[in-house]
Motif scaffolding. Structure first.
Motif, PDB file in Angstrom:
ATOM      1  N   MET A  48       0.848  -1.182   0.000  1.00  0.00           N
ATOM      2  CA  MET A  48       0.000   0.000   0.000  1.00  0.00           C
ATOM      3  C   MET A  48       0.891   1.244   0.000  1.00  0.00           C
ATOM      4  O   MET A  48       1.953   1.263   0.583  1.00  0.00           O
ATOM      5  CB  MET A  48      -0.900   0.022   1.234  1.00  0.00           C
ATOM      6  CG  MET A  48      -1.822   1.220   1.242  1.00  0.00           C
ATOM      7  SD  MET A  48      -3.264   1.032   2.283  1.00  0.00           S
ATOM      8  CE  MET A  48      -2.749   1.930   3.709  1.00  0.00           C
ATOM      9  N   THR A  49       0.408   2.280  -0.671  1.00  0.00           N
ATOM     10  CA  THR A  49       1.102   3.563  -0.709  1.00  0.00           C
ATOM     11  C   THR A  49       0.154   4.661  -0.267  1.00  0.00           C
ATOM     12  O   THR A  49      -1.064   4.519  -0.376  1.00  0.00           O
ATOM     13  CB  THR A  49       1.648   3.837  -2.125  1.00  0.00           C
ATOM     14  OG1 THR A  49       2.512   4.960  -2.087  1.00  0.00           O
ATOM     15  CG2 THR A  49       0.536   4.091  -3.120  1.00  0.00           C
ATOM     16  N   SER A  50       0.725   5.736   0.248  1.00  0.00           N
ATOM     17  CA  SER A  50      -0.073   6.874   0.691  1.00  0.00           C
ATOM     18  C   SER A  50       0.608   8.152   0.226  1.00  0.00           C
ATOM     19  O   SER A  50       1.823   8.299   0.396  1.00  0.00           O
ATOM     20  CB  SER A  50      -0.199   6.868   2.221  1.00  0.00           C
ATOM     21  OG  SER A  50      -0.999   7.940   2.668  1.00  0.00           O
ATOM     22  N   VAL A  51      -0.175   9.047  -0.376  1.00  0.00           N
ATOM     23  CA  VAL A  51       0.378  10.299  -0.879  1.00  0.00           C
ATOM     24  C   VAL A  51      -0.428  11.486  -0.373  1.00  0.00           C
ATOM     25  O   VAL A  51      -1.629  11.393  -0.138  1.00  0.00           O
ATOM     26  CB  VAL A  51       0.422  10.339  -2.427  1.00  0.00           C
ATOM     27  CG1 VAL A  51       1.397   9.304  -2.971  1.00  0.00           C
ATOM     28  CG2 VAL A  51      -0.950  10.145  -3.037  1.00  0.00           C
ATOM     29  N   HIS A  52       0.284  12.603  -0.195  1.00  0.00           N
ATOM     30  CA  HIS A  52      -0.336  13.885   0.153  1.00  0.00           C
ATOM     31  C   HIS A  52      -0.359  14.711  -1.123  1.00  0.00           C
ATOM     32  O   HIS A  52       0.663  14.838  -1.802  1.00  0.00           O
ATOM     33  CB  HIS A  52       0.474  14.596   1.239  1.00  0.00           C
ATOM     34  CG  HIS A  52      -0.102  15.924   1.598  1.00  0.00           C
ATOM     35  ND1 HIS A  52       0.336  17.095   1.020  1.00  0.00           N
ATOM     36  CD2 HIS A  52      -1.099  16.259   2.452  1.00  0.00           C
ATOM     37  CE1 HIS A  52      -0.369  18.099   1.525  1.00  0.00           C
ATOM     38  NE2 HIS A  52      -1.238  17.619   2.389  1.00  0.00           N
TER      39      HIS A  52
ATOM     40  N   ALA B 171      -0.761   1.198  -8.133  1.00  0.00           N
ATOM     41  CA  ALA B 171      -1.288   1.428  -9.482  1.00  0.00           C
ATOM     42  C   ALA B 171      -2.621   2.164  -9.444  1.00  0.00           C
ATOM     43  O   ALA B 171      -2.901   3.004 -10.313  1.00  0.00           O
ATOM     44  CB  ALA B 171      -1.434   0.106 -10.233  1.00  0.00           C
ATOM     45  N   ILE B 172      -3.431   1.879  -8.439  1.00  0.00           N
ATOM     46  CA  ILE B 172      -4.737   2.530  -8.330  1.00  0.00           C
ATOM     47  C   ILE B 172      -4.560   3.977  -7.863  1.00  0.00           C
ATOM     48  O   ILE B 172      -5.255   4.880  -8.342  1.00  0.00           O
ATOM     49  CB  ILE B 172      -5.671   1.732  -7.407  1.00  0.00           C
ATOM     50  CG1 ILE B 172      -5.863   0.313  -7.970  1.00  0.00           C
ATOM     51  CG2 ILE B 172      -7.012   2.425  -7.244  1.00  0.00           C
ATOM     52  CD1 ILE B 172      -6.573  -0.637  -7.039  1.00  0.00           C
ATOM     53  N   VAL B 173      -3.624   4.213  -6.950  1.00  0.00           N
ATOM     54  CA  VAL B 173      -3.324   5.581  -6.529  1.00  0.00           C
ATOM     55  C   VAL B 173      -2.827   6.385  -7.729  1.00  0.00           C
ATOM     56  O   VAL B 173      -3.254   7.530  -7.942  1.00  0.00           O
ATOM     57  CB  VAL B 173      -2.295   5.601  -5.381  1.00  0.00           C
ATOM     58  CG1 VAL B 173      -1.803   7.013  -5.112  1.00  0.00           C
ATOM     59  CG2 VAL B 173      -2.900   4.997  -4.110  1.00  0.00           C
TER      60      VAL B 173
ATOM     61  N   ALA C 258      -5.500  16.663  -0.271  1.00  0.00           N
ATOM     62  CA  ALA C 258      -5.994  15.309  -0.053  1.00  0.00           C
ATOM     63  C   ALA C 258      -4.871  14.385   0.383  1.00  0.00           C
ATOM     64  O   ALA C 258      -3.699  14.631   0.080  1.00  0.00           O
ATOM     65  CB  ALA C 258      -6.630  14.764  -1.335  1.00  0.00           C
ATOM     66  N   VAL C 259      -5.243  13.336   1.084  1.00  0.00           N
ATOM     67  CA  VAL C 259      -4.366  12.201   1.331  1.00  0.00           C
ATOM     68  C   VAL C 259      -5.073  11.005   0.719  1.00  0.00           C
ATOM     69  O   VAL C 259      -6.253  10.759   0.995  1.00  0.00           O
ATOM     70  CB  VAL C 259      -4.091  11.982   2.832  1.00  0.00           C
ATOM     71  CG1 VAL C 259      -3.387  10.649   3.060  1.00  0.00           C
ATOM     72  CG2 VAL C 259      -3.254  13.125   3.383  1.00  0.00           C
ATOM     73  N   ILE C 260      -4.356  10.291  -0.135  1.00  0.00           N
ATOM     74  CA  ILE C 260      -4.930   9.176  -0.885  1.00  0.00           C
ATOM     75  C   ILE C 260      -4.075   7.941  -0.620  1.00  0.00           C
ATOM     76  O   ILE C 260      -2.853   7.990  -0.784  1.00  0.00           O
ATOM     77  CB  ILE C 260      -4.952   9.487  -2.395  1.00  0.00           C
ATOM     78  CG1 ILE C 260      -5.782  10.755  -2.644  1.00  0.00           C
ATOM     79  CG2 ILE C 260      -5.497   8.305  -3.185  1.00  0.00           C
ATOM     80  CD1 ILE C 260      -5.620  11.324  -4.047  1.00  0.00           C
ATOM     81  N   ALA C 261      -4.714   6.837  -0.224  1.00  0.00           N
ATOM     82  CA  ALA C 261      -3.991   5.621   0.107  1.00  0.00           C
ATOM     83  C   ALA C 261      -4.622   4.411  -0.564  1.00  0.00           C
ATOM     84  O   ALA C 261      -5.844   4.314  -0.675  1.00  0.00           O
ATOM     85  CB  ALA C 261      -3.964   5.419   1.618  1.00  0.00           C
ATOM     86  N   GLY C 262      -3.765   3.505  -1.016  1.00  0.00           N
ATOM     87  CA  GLY C 262      -4.241   2.277  -1.648  1.00  0.00           C
ATOM     88  C   GLY C 262      -3.128   1.601  -2.404  1.00  0.00           C
ATOM     89  O   GLY C 262      -1.946   1.916  -2.220  1.00  0.00           O
ATOM     90  N   GLU C 263      -3.494   0.676  -3.259  1.00  0.00           N
ATOM     91  CA  GLU C 263      -2.517  -0.017  -4.093  1.00  0.00           C
ATOM     92  C   GLU C 263      -1.856   0.991  -5.032  1.00  0.00           C
ATOM     93  O   GLU C 263      -2.542   1.855  -5.592  1.00  0.00           O
ATOM     94  CB  GLU C 263      -3.186  -1.124  -4.895  1.00  0.00           C
ATOM     95  CG  GLU C 263      -3.712  -2.263  -4.030  1.00  0.00           C
ATOM     96  CD  GLU C 263      -2.612  -2.941  -3.234  1.00  0.00           C
ATOM     97  OE1 GLU C 263      -1.515  -3.169  -3.779  1.00  0.00           O
ATOM     98  OE2 GLU C 263      -2.844  -3.217  -2.043  1.00  0.00           O
TER      99      GLU C 263
ATOM    100  N   ARG D  36     -12.760   3.624  -6.727  1.00  0.00           N
ATOM    101  CA  ARG D  36     -11.502   2.896  -6.906  1.00  0.00           C
ATOM    102  C   ARG D  36     -11.107   2.078  -5.671  1.00  0.00           C
ATOM    103  O   ARG D  36     -10.110   1.385  -5.677  1.00  0.00           O
ATOM    104  CB  ARG D  36     -10.388   3.876  -7.243  1.00  0.00           C
ATOM    105  CG  ARG D  36     -10.489   4.479  -8.627  1.00  0.00           C
ATOM    106  CD  ARG D  36      -9.455   5.588  -8.811  1.00  0.00           C
ATOM    107  NE  ARG D  36      -9.367   6.022 -10.189  1.00  0.00           N
ATOM    108  CZ  ARG D  36     -10.194   6.874 -10.774  1.00  0.00           C
ATOM    109  NH1 ARG D  36     -11.199   7.395 -10.079  1.00  0.00           N
ATOM    110  NH2 ARG D  36     -10.042   7.221 -12.039  1.00  0.00           N
ATOM    111  N   GLY D  37     -11.883   2.191  -4.595  1.00  0.00           N
ATOM    112  CA  GLY D  37     -11.578   1.455  -3.375  1.00  0.00           C
ATOM    113  C   GLY D  37     -10.422   2.043  -2.573  1.00  0.00           C
ATOM    114  O   GLY D  37      -9.771   1.336  -1.807  1.00  0.00           O
ATOM    115  N   LEU D  38     -10.185   3.349  -2.727  1.00  0.00           N
ATOM    116  CA  LEU D  38      -9.098   4.021  -2.023  1.00  0.00           C
ATOM    117  C   LEU D  38      -9.560   4.556  -0.669  1.00  0.00           C
ATOM    118  O   LEU D  38     -10.743   4.809  -0.467  1.00  0.00           O
ATOM    119  CB  LEU D  38      -8.566   5.179  -2.876  1.00  0.00           C
ATOM    120  CG  LEU D  38      -7.942   4.761  -4.205  1.00  0.00           C
ATOM    121  CD1 LEU D  38      -7.724   5.972  -5.096  1.00  0.00           C
ATOM    122  CD2 LEU D  38      -6.637   4.013  -3.965  1.00  0.00           C
TER     123      LEU D  38
END
Length: 91
Positions: free
Chosen positions: A1-5, A51-53, A44-49, A28-30
Protein backbone atom coordinates in the motif's frame (compact mmCIF):
# COMPACT_ATOMS: atom_id res chain seq x y z
CA UNK A 1 0.00 0.00 0.00
CA UNK A 2 1.10 3.56 -0.71
CA UNK A 3 -0.07 6.87 0.69
CA UNK A 4 0.38 10.30 -0.88
CA UNK A 5 -0.34 13.89 0.15
CA UNK A 6 -1.72 15.92 -2.75
CA UNK A 7 -2.29 19.64 -3.28
CA UNK A 8 -4.43 20.53 -6.30
CA UNK A 9 -4.10 24.14 -7.50
CA UNK A 10 -6.37 26.06 -9.87
CA UNK A 11 -10.09 26.66 -10.14
CA UNK A 12 -10.95 23.79 -7.83
CA UNK A 13 -13.20 25.32 -5.16
CA UNK A 14 -16.89 25.99 -5.68
CA UNK A 15 -17.06 23.49 -8.55
CA UNK A 16 -17.79 20.24 -6.69
CA UNK A 17 -14.18 19.08 -6.75
CA UNK A 18 -14.19 17.56 -3.24
CA UNK A 19 -17.38 15.54 -3.83
CA UNK A 20 -16.06 14.41 -7.21
CA UNK A 21 -12.74 13.41 -5.63
CA UNK A 22 -14.51 11.43 -2.90
CA UNK A 23 -16.73 9.64 -5.42
CA UNK A 24 -13.77 8.75 -7.66
CA UNK A 25 -11.70 7.50 -4.70
CA UNK A 26 -14.58 5.40 -3.36
CA UNK A 27 -15.17 3.95 -6.83
CA UNK A 28 -11.50 2.90 -6.91
CA UNK A 29 -11.58 1.46 -3.37
CA UNK A 30 -9.10 4.02 -2.02
CA UNK A 31 -8.87 5.36 1.53
CA UNK A 32 -8.11 8.90 2.65
CA UNK A 33 -9.65 12.33 2.76
CA UNK A 34 -10.04 15.59 0.83
CA UNK A 35 -10.62 19.18 1.98
CA UNK A 36 -10.52 22.78 0.81
CA UNK A 37 -7.69 25.04 1.94
CA UNK A 38 -8.15 28.76 2.72
CA UNK A 39 -5.63 29.42 -0.09
CA UNK A 40 -8.15 28.19 -2.68
CA UNK A 41 -6.36 24.89 -3.21
CA UNK A 42 -7.72 21.41 -2.52
CA UNK A 43 -5.69 19.09 -0.28
CA UNK A 44 -5.99 15.31 -0.05
CA UNK A 45 -4.37 12.20 1.33
CA UNK A 46 -4.93 9.18 -0.89
CA UNK A 47 -3.99 5.62 0.11
CA UNK A 48 -4.24 2.28 -1.65
CA UNK A 49 -2.52 -0.02 -4.09
CA UNK A 50 0.19 1.92 -5.99
CA UNK A 51 -1.29 1.43 -9.48
CA UNK A 52 -4.74 2.53 -8.33
CA UNK A 53 -3.32 5.58 -6.53
CA UNK A 54 -1.46 6.48 -9.74
CA UNK A 55 -4.72 6.17 -11.69
CA UNK A 56 -6.44 8.49 -9.20
CA UNK A 57 -3.60 11.01 -9.46
CA UNK A 58 -4.03 11.09 -13.23
CA UNK A 59 -7.80 11.60 -12.82
CA UNK A 60 -7.23 14.56 -10.47
CA UNK A 61 -5.97 16.57 -13.46
CA UNK A 62 -9.45 16.36 -15.00
CA UNK A 63 -11.77 16.68 -12.00
CA UNK A 64 -15.41 17.64 -12.49
CA UNK A 65 -16.33 19.46 -15.70
CA UNK A 66 -16.24 22.95 -14.10
CA UNK A 67 -12.77 22.51 -12.59
CA UNK A 68 -9.60 24.00 -14.02
CA UNK A 69 -6.47 22.36 -12.60
CA UNK A 70 -3.22 24.27 -13.12
CA UNK A 71 -0.87 22.10 -11.03
CA UNK A 72 -0.76 19.15 -8.69
CA UNK A 73 1.91 18.64 -6.04
CA UNK A 74 2.37 15.07 -4.82
CA UNK A 75 4.51 13.87 -1.91
CA UNK A 76 4.73 10.60 -0.03
CA UNK A 77 2.68 10.65 3.16
CA UNK A 78 3.35 9.02 6.52
CA UNK A 79 -0.39 9.09 7.14
CA UNK A 80 -1.96 5.69 6.50
CA UNK A 81 -5.73 6.20 6.37
CA UNK A 82 -7.84 3.08 6.49
CA UNK A 83 -11.52 2.87 5.69
CA UNK A 84 -13.82 5.00 3.58
CA UNK A 85 -12.61 8.11 1.77
CA UNK A 86 -14.10 11.21 3.40
CA UNK A 87 -14.58 14.94 2.84
CA UNK A 88 -13.14 17.00 5.70
CA UNK A 89 -13.91 20.56 6.76
CA UNK A 90 -11.77 23.37 5.38
CA UNK A 91 -8.51 23.76 7.29
Amino acid sequence: MTSVHVTVVGGVQGVGYRAWCRDEAVRRGLSGWVRNRPSGDVEAVIAGEPAIVDDMLAALWTGPSSASVSSIDVAESDEAPDGEFTVRATA
